[in-house]
Enzyme design. Structure first.
Site, PDB file in Angstrom:
ATOM      1  N   LYS A  19      57.504  54.804 -54.265  1.00 46.63           N
ATOM      2  CA  LYS A  19      58.332  54.595 -55.461  1.00 46.63           C
ATOM      3  C   LYS A  19      57.462  54.195 -56.663  1.00 46.63           C
ATOM      4  O   LYS A  19      57.606  54.752 -57.744  1.00 46.63           O
ATOM      5  CB  LYS A  19      59.381  53.501 -55.200  1.00 46.63           C
ATOM      6  CG  LYS A  19      60.298  53.791 -54.029  1.00 46.63           C
ATOM      7  CD  LYS A  19      61.315  52.696 -53.810  1.00 46.63           C
ATOM      8  CE  LYS A  19      60.736  51.341 -53.443  1.00 46.63           C
ATOM      9  NZ  LYS A  19      60.079  51.293 -52.117  1.00 46.63           N
ATOM     10  N   ARG A  94      68.744  46.986 -54.667  1.00 42.82           N
ATOM     11  CA  ARG A  94      68.340  46.959 -53.260  1.00 42.82           C
ATOM     12  C   ARG A  94      69.470  46.511 -52.346  1.00 42.82           C
ATOM     13  O   ARG A  94      69.290  46.463 -51.124  1.00 42.82           O
ATOM     14  CB  ARG A  94      67.205  45.951 -53.123  1.00 42.82           C
ATOM     15  CG  ARG A  94      65.886  46.547 -52.772  1.00 42.82           C
ATOM     16  CD  ARG A  94      64.932  45.390 -52.793  1.00 42.82           C
ATOM     17  NE  ARG A  94      63.773  45.635 -52.024  1.00 42.82           N
ATOM     18  CZ  ARG A  94      62.617  46.043 -52.548  1.00 42.82           C
ATOM     19  NH1 ARG A  94      62.500  46.292 -53.810  1.00 42.82           N
ATOM     20  NH2 ARG A  94      61.572  46.188 -51.774  1.00 42.82           N
ATOM     21  N   ARG A 133      47.091  50.075 -48.499  1.00 40.02           N
ATOM     22  CA  ARG A 133      47.208  49.950 -49.957  1.00 40.02           C
ATOM     23  C   ARG A 133      46.281  48.849 -50.489  1.00 40.02           C
ATOM     24  O   ARG A 133      46.186  47.775 -49.910  1.00 40.02           O
ATOM     25  CB  ARG A 133      48.649  49.604 -50.328  1.00 40.02           C
ATOM     26  CG  ARG A 133      48.791  49.192 -51.793  1.00 40.02           C
ATOM     27  CD  ARG A 133      50.202  49.155 -52.256  1.00 40.02           C
ATOM     28  NE  ARG A 133      51.065  48.330 -51.430  1.00 40.02           N
ATOM     29  CZ  ARG A 133      52.392  48.305 -51.555  1.00 40.02           C
ATOM     30  NH1 ARG A 133      52.980  49.069 -52.451  1.00 40.02           N
ATOM     31  NH2 ARG A 133      53.120  47.538 -50.778  1.00 40.02           N
ATOM     32  N   ARG A 166      48.045  43.193 -50.840  1.00 37.94           N
ATOM     33  CA  ARG A 166      49.223  42.366 -51.073  1.00 37.94           C
ATOM     34  C   ARG A 166      49.510  41.496 -49.857  1.00 37.94           C
ATOM     35  O   ARG A 166      49.376  41.949 -48.727  1.00 37.94           O
ATOM     36  CB  ARG A 166      50.431  43.269 -51.359  1.00 37.94           C
ATOM     37  CG  ARG A 166      50.757  43.365 -52.824  1.00 37.94           C
ATOM     38  CD  ARG A 166      51.756  44.408 -53.143  1.00 37.94           C
ATOM     39  NE  ARG A 166      53.027  44.311 -52.428  1.00 37.94           N
ATOM     40  CZ  ARG A 166      54.079  45.098 -52.691  1.00 37.94           C
ATOM     41  NH1 ARG A 166      53.991  46.011 -53.649  1.00 37.94           N
ATOM     42  NH2 ARG A 166      55.192  44.983 -52.008  1.00 37.94           N
ATOM     43  N   ARG A 177      60.042  43.750 -43.598  1.00 36.01           N
ATOM     44  CA  ARG A 177      60.534  44.448 -44.796  1.00 36.01           C
ATOM     45  C   ARG A 177      61.283  45.720 -44.410  1.00 36.01           C
ATOM     46  O   ARG A 177      62.292  46.065 -45.022  1.00 36.01           O
ATOM     47  CB  ARG A 177      59.356  44.792 -45.714  1.00 36.01           C
ATOM     48  CG  ARG A 177      58.806  43.568 -46.433  1.00 36.01           C
ATOM     49  CD  ARG A 177      57.414  43.815 -46.982  1.00 36.01           C
ATOM     50  NE  ARG A 177      57.363  44.862 -47.973  1.00 36.01           N
ATOM     51  CZ  ARG A 177      56.246  45.513 -48.304  1.00 36.01           C
ATOM     52  NH1 ARG A 177      55.104  45.229 -47.709  1.00 36.01           N
ATOM     53  NH2 ARG A 177      56.279  46.442 -49.222  1.00 36.01           N
TER      54      ARG A 177
HETATM   55  P1  AP5 Z   1      53.697  52.702 -53.356  1.00 35.76           P
HETATM   56  O1  AP5 Z   1      53.864  53.700 -54.443  1.00 35.76           O
HETATM   57  O2  AP5 Z   1      53.242  51.339 -53.712  1.00 35.76           O
HETATM   58  O3  AP5 Z   1      55.050  52.603 -52.502  1.00 35.76           O
HETATM   59  P2  AP5 Z   1      56.367  51.800 -52.831  1.00 35.76           P
HETATM   60  O4  AP5 Z   1      57.498  52.601 -52.316  1.00 35.76           O
HETATM   61  O5  AP5 Z   1      56.406  51.397 -54.274  1.00 35.76           O
HETATM   62  O6  AP5 Z   1      56.131  50.554 -51.873  1.00 35.76           O
HETATM   63  P3  AP5 Z   1      56.313  49.000 -52.122  1.00 35.76           P
HETATM   64  O7  AP5 Z   1      55.701  48.328 -50.915  1.00 35.76           O
HETATM   65  O8  AP5 Z   1      55.776  48.569 -53.441  1.00 35.76           O
HETATM   66  O9  AP5 Z   1      57.836  48.876 -52.070  1.00 35.76           O
HETATM   67  P4  AP5 Z   1      58.654  47.673 -51.765  1.00 35.76           P
HETATM   68  O10 AP5 Z   1      59.966  48.192 -52.171  1.00 35.76           O
HETATM   69  O11 AP5 Z   1      58.581  47.091 -50.423  1.00 35.76           O
HETATM   70  O12 AP5 Z   1      57.946  46.516 -52.634  1.00 35.76           O
HETATM   71  P5  AP5 Z   1      58.390  45.784 -53.953  1.00 35.76           P
HETATM   72  O13 AP5 Z   1      57.173  45.458 -54.683  1.00 35.76           O
HETATM   73  O14 AP5 Z   1      59.497  46.498 -54.625  1.00 35.76           O
HETATM   74  O15 AP5 Z   1      52.721  53.348 -52.268  1.00 35.76           O
HETATM   75  C1  AP5 Z   1      52.258  52.596 -51.144  1.00 35.76           C
HETATM   76  C2  AP5 Z   1      50.840  53.082 -50.773  1.00 35.76           C
HETATM   77  O16 AP5 Z   1      50.911  54.456 -50.386  1.00 35.76           O
HETATM   78  C3  AP5 Z   1      49.826  53.028 -51.935  1.00 35.76           C
HETATM   79  O17 AP5 Z   1      48.567  52.661 -51.443  1.00 35.76           O
HETATM   80  C4  AP5 Z   1      49.777  54.463 -52.462  1.00 35.76           C
HETATM   81  O18 AP5 Z   1      48.524  54.777 -53.026  1.00 35.76           O
HETATM   82  C5  AP5 Z   1      50.065  55.276 -51.208  1.00 35.76           C
HETATM   83  N1  AP5 Z   1      50.800  56.498 -51.498  1.00 35.76           N
HETATM   84  C6  AP5 Z   1      51.820  56.677 -52.383  1.00 35.76           C
HETATM   85  N2  AP5 Z   1      52.270  57.956 -52.346  1.00 35.76           N
HETATM   86  C7  AP5 Z   1      51.518  58.589 -51.401  1.00 35.76           C
HETATM   87  C8  AP5 Z   1      51.485  59.924 -50.900  1.00 35.76           C
HETATM   88  N3  AP5 Z   1      52.325  60.865 -51.331  1.00 35.76           N
HETATM   89  N4  AP5 Z   1      50.577  60.216 -49.922  1.00 35.76           N
HETATM   90  C9  AP5 Z   1      49.730  59.267 -49.456  1.00 35.76           C
HETATM   91  N5  AP5 Z   1      49.692  57.983 -49.904  1.00 35.76           N
HETATM   92  C10 AP5 Z   1      50.578  57.659 -50.858  1.00 35.76           C
HETATM   93  O19 AP5 Z   1      59.065  44.450 -53.362  1.00 35.76           O
HETATM   94  C11 AP5 Z   1      58.291  43.435 -52.747  1.00 35.76           C
HETATM   95  C12 AP5 Z   1      59.186  42.256 -52.412  1.00 35.76           C
HETATM   96  O20 AP5 Z   1      59.781  41.732 -53.614  1.00 35.76           O
HETATM   97  C13 AP5 Z   1      60.391  42.572 -51.510  1.00 35.76           C
HETATM   98  O21 AP5 Z   1      60.040  42.531 -50.140  1.00 35.76           O
HETATM   99  C14 AP5 Z   1      61.360  41.449 -51.901  1.00 35.76           C
HETATM  100  O22 AP5 Z   1      60.999  40.241 -51.295  1.00 35.76           O
HETATM  101  C15 AP5 Z   1      61.135  41.313 -53.399  1.00 35.76           C
HETATM  102  N6  AP5 Z   1      62.021  42.180 -54.189  1.00 35.76           N
HETATM  103  C16 AP5 Z   1      61.638  43.209 -55.005  1.00 35.76           C
HETATM  104  N7  AP5 Z   1      62.708  43.784 -55.583  1.00 35.76           N
HETATM  105  C17 AP5 Z   1      63.792  43.104 -55.122  1.00 35.76           C
HETATM  106  C18 AP5 Z   1      65.185  43.250 -55.333  1.00 35.76           C
HETATM  107  N8  AP5 Z   1      65.689  44.217 -56.127  1.00 35.76           N
HETATM  108  N9  AP5 Z   1      66.017  42.392 -54.691  1.00 35.76           N
HETATM  109  C19 AP5 Z   1      65.538  41.404 -53.894  1.00 35.76           C
HETATM  110  N10 AP5 Z   1      64.220  41.236 -53.649  1.00 35.76           N
HETATM  111  C20 AP5 Z   1      63.358  42.069 -54.243  1.00 35.76           C
END
Ligand code: AP5
Length: 222
Positions: A19, A94, A133, A166, A177
């Site tokens: 994402k 979410r 990552r 991270r 997660r």
């Molecule tokens: P990346 O693009 O970072 O993937 P992502 O889907 O953004 O993954 P996240 O781990 O950031 O999502 P998340 O939803 O768990 O975390 P968030 O920060 O929102 O890609 C991942 C890796 O893969 C990278 O190394 C990239 O280079 C690689 N990659 C990408 N595309 C690729 C491809 N096509 N091929 C190969 N490699 C690839 O949330 C973190 C925490 O915050 C949550 O657990 C929660 O505690 C809190 N939080 C955040 N938002 C909320 C909310 N709305 N409500 C409540 N809690 C929340």
């Protein structure tokens, strides 16, 4: 990306679906604002703000931060936007409660949501993506040790900052997660499908290939 893609897009998908990667590429190509609740929360933790202090323990355990806190954060962000703001929401909503709140916030401003892109990636791939990552501590540029490595291990190509892992990308937290995603976030696909907004995206292959699939969906070429 062509201009008629719409102005408000939600990116749905499990942790590691890509994402953030896709949102950054779309932002570069369209100028739309990228709103990542994960990034906002990590910035709040780094600054030591009350929001960050409240969110920290939830994030460390891989749990969702309480809805009210996240919804307030998004309300603040929308209040600072102009008359016809264009957003890519990454990691928000979410939960069904957050999706309801977003619907109300956008309706009050008469700015509809245009598309919800549901990015699907097999579980094993997601775990590999998350465990490899690395993120620059200085400029936030993201790398992957296998799929998108930096030229020098541990050093950012863009600003020479230190690459870090991270805290929530440890194996047991990744598992937590993914469980939270299955329980709380997966039901949002049905929520948005019933509103005619959901677009299913195959998230496998390179980031460029995934972006091209999204572009085709956004422009009605699929
Ligand atoms: P990346 O693009 O970072 O993937 P992502 O889907 O953004 O993954 P996240 O781990 O950031 O999502 P998340 O939803 O768990 O975390 P968030 O920060 O929102 O890609 C991942 C890796 O893969 C990278 O190394 C990239 O280079 C690689 N990659 C990408 N595309 C690729 C491809 N096509 N091929 C190969 N490699 C690839 O949330 C973190 C925490 O915050 C949550 O657990 C929660 O505690 C809190 N939080 C955040 N938002 C909320 C909310 N709305 N409500 C409540 N809690 C929340």
């Amino acid at each position: 990306m062509e201009a008629q893609v719409g102005n408000r897009i939600v990116l749905l998908g499990p942790p590691g679906a890509g994402k953030g990667t896709q949102a950054k590429l779309m932002q570069e190509q369209t100028g739309m604002s990228h709103i990542s609740t994960g990034d906002l929360l990590r910035a709040a933790i780094a600054s030591g703000s009350p929001i960050g202090q409240e969110a920290h323990a939830f994030m460390e355990r891989g749990e969702l931060v309480p809805d009210a806190l996240v919804i307030n954060m998004i309300e603040d962000r929308l209040a600072r936007a102009g008359d016809d703001p264009s957003f890519i929401f990454d990691g928000f909503p979410r939960t069904v409660a957050q999706a309801d709140a977003l619907e109300h916030m956008l309706a009050a401003r008469q700015i509809p949501l245009d598309h919800v892109m549901n990015i699907a990636v097999p579980r094993d791939d997601v775990v590999r993506r998350l465990s490899g990552r690395r993120t620059c501590a200085r400029c936030g540029t993201m790398f992957h040790v296998d799929f998108d490595p930096s030229r020098r291990p541990g050093v950012c190509d863009r600003c020479e900052g230190e690459l870090t892992q991270r805290d929530d990308d440890r194996e047991e937290t990744i598992r937590a997660r993914l469980e939270v995603y299955d329980k709380a976030t997966k039901p949002l696909a049905a929520f948005y499908r019933s509103r005619g907004l959901l677009r299913d995206i195959d998230g496998t292959g390179t980031a460029a290939q995934v972006l091209e699939r999204m572009r085709a969906q956004l422009n009605g070429r699929h």
